[in-house]
Enzyme design. Structure first.
Site, short mmCIF file in Angstrom:
data_model
loop_
_atom_site.label_atom_id
_atom_site.label_comp_id
_atom_site.label_asym_id
_atom_site.label_seq_id
_atom_site.Cartn_x
_atom_site.Cartn_y
_atom_site.Cartn_z
N HIS A 1 9.47 -25.60 19.14
CA HIS A 1 10.14 -24.73 18.17
C HIS A 1 10.40 -23.34 18.78
O HIS A 1 11.53 -22.84 18.76
CB HIS A 1 9.28 -24.61 16.91
CG HIS A 1 9.89 -23.77 15.83
ND1 HIS A 1 10.49 -24.32 14.73
CD2 HIS A 1 9.97 -22.42 15.67
CE1 HIS A 1 10.92 -23.35 13.94
NE2 HIS A 1 10.62 -22.18 14.49
N GLU A 2 9.36 -22.72 19.34
CA GLU A 2 9.51 -21.37 19.89
C GLU A 2 10.36 -21.38 21.16
O GLU A 2 11.12 -20.43 21.40
CB GLU A 2 8.13 -20.76 20.17
CG GLU A 2 7.24 -20.62 18.96
CD GLU A 2 7.88 -19.83 17.82
OE1 GLU A 2 8.79 -19.01 18.09
OE2 GLU A 2 7.50 -20.05 16.66
N GLY B 1 0.80 -1.23 0.00
CA GLY B 1 0.00 0.00 0.00
C GLY B 1 0.82 1.26 0.00
O GLY B 1 0.38 2.30 0.51
N HIS C 1 13.99 -21.30 20.04
CA HIS C 1 14.42 -19.93 19.71
C HIS C 1 14.72 -19.13 20.96
O HIS C 1 15.75 -18.44 21.06
CB HIS C 1 13.31 -19.22 18.93
CG HIS C 1 13.27 -19.53 17.47
ND1 HIS C 1 14.36 -19.37 16.63
CD2 HIS C 1 12.25 -19.98 16.68
CE1 HIS C 1 14.02 -19.71 15.39
NE2 HIS C 1 12.75 -20.10 15.40
#
Length: 667
Positions: free
Chosen positions: A473-474, A265, A477
């Site tokens: 997974h998180e 945009g 991290h």
């Protein structure tokens, strides 16, 4: 009724005469108004009548100052009214009166200077009335000479109703009169047609006002677009100070480059920015210049010079140049196009900082690939500000949907839908709104919220097994990033798509971290950042023996981020196996080129494999903490910085109870 209104307005004018006569100091009598036939003026011209009434009111307010022998009056006329219409009415009021001069002030300053000489109007010593368009710049000499300034309040509701009666156009409600008052002067004859109801025209205008045309519906540029919103606010303030003479033009940003993914945009943002800052918008693009007429070099340059010339003519102006990366880089032009392309870049450089300057013109470029642009165009004094234009956040997505679906503006359900569309670009949202309108058209009705919902693909609920994988997974991290001190972790969350939904990223979960600003980057810091990116996949590999595909798949994925940084380490930072530095030797936007460079591919692969193994080894040593953190995420779905502290290696803190609040912090 005609006679009563006539008598009322005549009494109004007579009061002006009495006020002038009661003043103690000597006055001239130019503003002693003779009796006019108001019904006759109304029947002859709707604009003359309304301007006449507005001027009478203004003269009444300023009768003392206007009666001074050396009066110089500056009268600001609303932008929707033509100065000529006001001048015509003034001549009716002051017909045959000597000693009064009128000036219709130009709306803008020409590039060669003002097309008006104040001395011609001021030297005679006569009274001078200057009509100027509201919002336009006034000649400096007129500002110095002015003895009074006022704004013409035109289309007062009493005057509109009087005009309707004189022309037998019926009655007007307050709402109808208000919408008529906003119209341009040239529309008044169409609205007040003799013996036709003015209310009918007003109702049509009200209907249009409730669903305004696309150009009139503008986004709020002050929120939802990250750094671009911050810059927009700063630019508006600087321009306001410049207009008031508090800030020299040299202190205002000369130009800015918006860069980011396609479809976000940027073009619509430029239109809204121009309106927000009160600038004329001159919009074009590099491809338009290239396709002008026959597209040869001469035609291309003519189109370019015309765009800059038009912007200067309409200053203050925002010159928006879309697809700016199409201009290219002189260092990378193929030999067969080198002369043509180099000449174009040189001409653009001349336009951006030519000898005649471009005061009042802000140049805004937009592109997807800033690295493809000649660096000289992005230096100070040219497109000196570089702002990443992100995908819209939840707030901006709601505004974009309201822009395309104004009949649903303010609907809380529309904002809720927008919040659950992370990762969608402005173009995606426009398509969604178009499909919703198509459904309504088929059923011959207005769009409702169900039409919008039907076009939204609801993510399926995550089963417990998949949700646990996302949590692992998180958690991977988070633990590696904390251990390596990559940044300040703010929160970690996962989404089950039942009670918790993604609103900031198009993913099943996320770790949100504030990275410190670095003036320089060491090889070890770059390695740590790659290890952090790969830690989620490494955690899955450690616990389940394999990983899912959500670490890859798009330009914003974990592996994409790690790979890009590894390539820069080798080609730009000399952090690879050799010490060579060849800036621009690798086109980061061309995957095939990277794939064909075997030596580069081998070095990048080595870096990625080494850091992937480092992340896996670190998590193997932190396995108990990894499992506890994953269990907590499955249970609570979101953990903020305070709640994460007990899970960090070596922490003696006790896991706090879950918070009850459902407030969600936006990324």
């Amino acid at each position: 009724m005609d006679k009563a209104l006539t008598d009322s307005l005549e009494r109004y004018i007579m009061k002006l005469q009495e006020a002038a006569e009661q003043l103690k100091t000597p006055r001239t009598n130019e503003f002693r108004l003779t009796k006019r036939n108001l019904p006759a003026i109304a029947r002859k011209s709707a604009t003359d009548f309304l301007a006449y009434c507005a001027l009478v009111a203004l003269f009444r307010r300023n009768i003392g100052g206007l009666s001074e022998p050396s009066c110089v009056a500056v009268i600001a006329v609303p932008s929707q009214w033509q100065l000529k219409d006001i001048h015509d009415a003034a001549t009716i009021i002051l017909k045959d009166k000597k000693g009064v001069k009128f000036c219709l002030h130009p709306t803008s300053k020409h590039k060669r200077g003002w097309e008006i000489d104040p001395a011609e109007f001021l030297e005679s010593g006569e009274k001078l009335i200057i009509f100027t368009q509201e919002g336009s710049i006034l000649h400096e000499d007129f500002e110095l000479a002015a003895t009074l300034s006022d704004r013409l309040a035109i289309c007062d509701i009493r005057h509109l109703r009087a005009l309707a009666i004189f022309r037998r156009c019926g009655n007007l409600t307050d709402e109808q009169a208000a919408v008529i008052a906003e119209q341009a002067s040239e529309r008044m004859e169409a609205i007040f047609r003799r013996d036709q109801p003015a209310s009918r025209a007003a109702m049509k205008l009200l209907k249009v006002a409730k669903v305004p045309p696309g150009d009139a519906r503008l986004l709020d540029v002050t929120k939802g677009f990250g750094e671009a919103s911050v810059w927009a606010e700063a630019l508006k303030k600087d321009l306001a100070d410049w207009r008031q003479g508090k800030l020299p033009w040299a202190e205002v940003d000369k130009g800015c480059l918006l860069y980011g993914p396609p479809g976000t945009g940027k073009t619509r943002f430029a239109a809204a920015l121009a309106a927000h800052c009160g600038l004329h918008l001159e919009a074009t693009s590099i491809p338009k210049w290239q396709s002008f007429k026959d597209g040869d070099l001469g035609d291309m340059l003519k189109a370019m010079y015309h765009a800059f010339g038009s912007a200067k003519e309409n200053a203050p102006c925002l010159l928006f140049l879309d697809e700016f990366d199409a201009i290219g880089d002189r260092a990378k032009f193929p030999s067969r196009h080198e002369t043509y392309s180099t000449t174009v870049v040189n001409a653009l450089l001349e336009c951006l900082d030519g000898t005649d300057g471009r005061e009042g013109v802000v140049v805004l470029g937009a592109c997807n690939y800033p690295e493809r642009i000649d660096p000289a165009l992005l230096r100070s004094g040219r497109l000196e500000k570089h702002v990443r234009f992100p995908l819209p956040d939840a707030t901006a997505r709601g505004e974009i949907l309201e822009y395309h679906l104004p009949m649903l503006a303010g609907d809380a359900a529309l904002k809720e839908i927008a919040a659950r569309l992370p990762g969608k670009s402005g173009a995606d949202l426009e398509r969604l709104a178009r499909e919703a309108r198509r459904i309504a058209r088929k059923e011959n009705r207005d769009v409702n919220i169900s039409d919008v919902r039907s076009q939204v693909q609801v993510p399926p609920p995550l089963d417990p097994k998949t949700l646990y994988r996302v949590a692992i997974h998180e958690a991977g991290h988070a633990l590696v990033s904390y251990a390596l001190m990559v940044g300040e972790i703010e929160w970690v969350e996962i989404y089950d798509n039942v009670e918790n939904f993604a609103t900031t990223v198009d993913a099943n979960g996320g770790m949100f971290m504030e990275k410190p600003h670095r003036e320089f980057l060491t090889r070890w810091e770059a390695m740590k950042m790659i290890t952090s990116d790969l830690a989620g996949a490494a955690a899955e590999d450690l616990i389940f023996g394999h990983r899912a595909n959500w670490s890859t798949g798009n330009k914003g994925s974990d592996f994409a981020s790690a790979t890009t940084l590894a390539i820069r380490m080798v080609t730009e930072y000399a952090f690879g196996n050799s010490l060579y530095f060849l800036p621009g030797s690798v086109d980061m936007t061309s995957p095939p080129t990277l794939w064909e460079d075997l030596a580069l591919r081998d070095e990048v692969t080595e870096i990625l494999q080494e850091q992937y193994q480092r992340a896996r080894d670190m998590l193997d040593g932190l396995k108990p903490a990894l499992l506890k953190l994953a269990d907590a995420l499955v249970k609570h779905k979101r953990l903020d910085a305070r709640q994460l502290e007990p899970f960090w290696p070596g922490s003696r803190k006790v896991v706090p109870p879950p918070t009850r609040t459902r407030n969600r912090r936006q990324h």
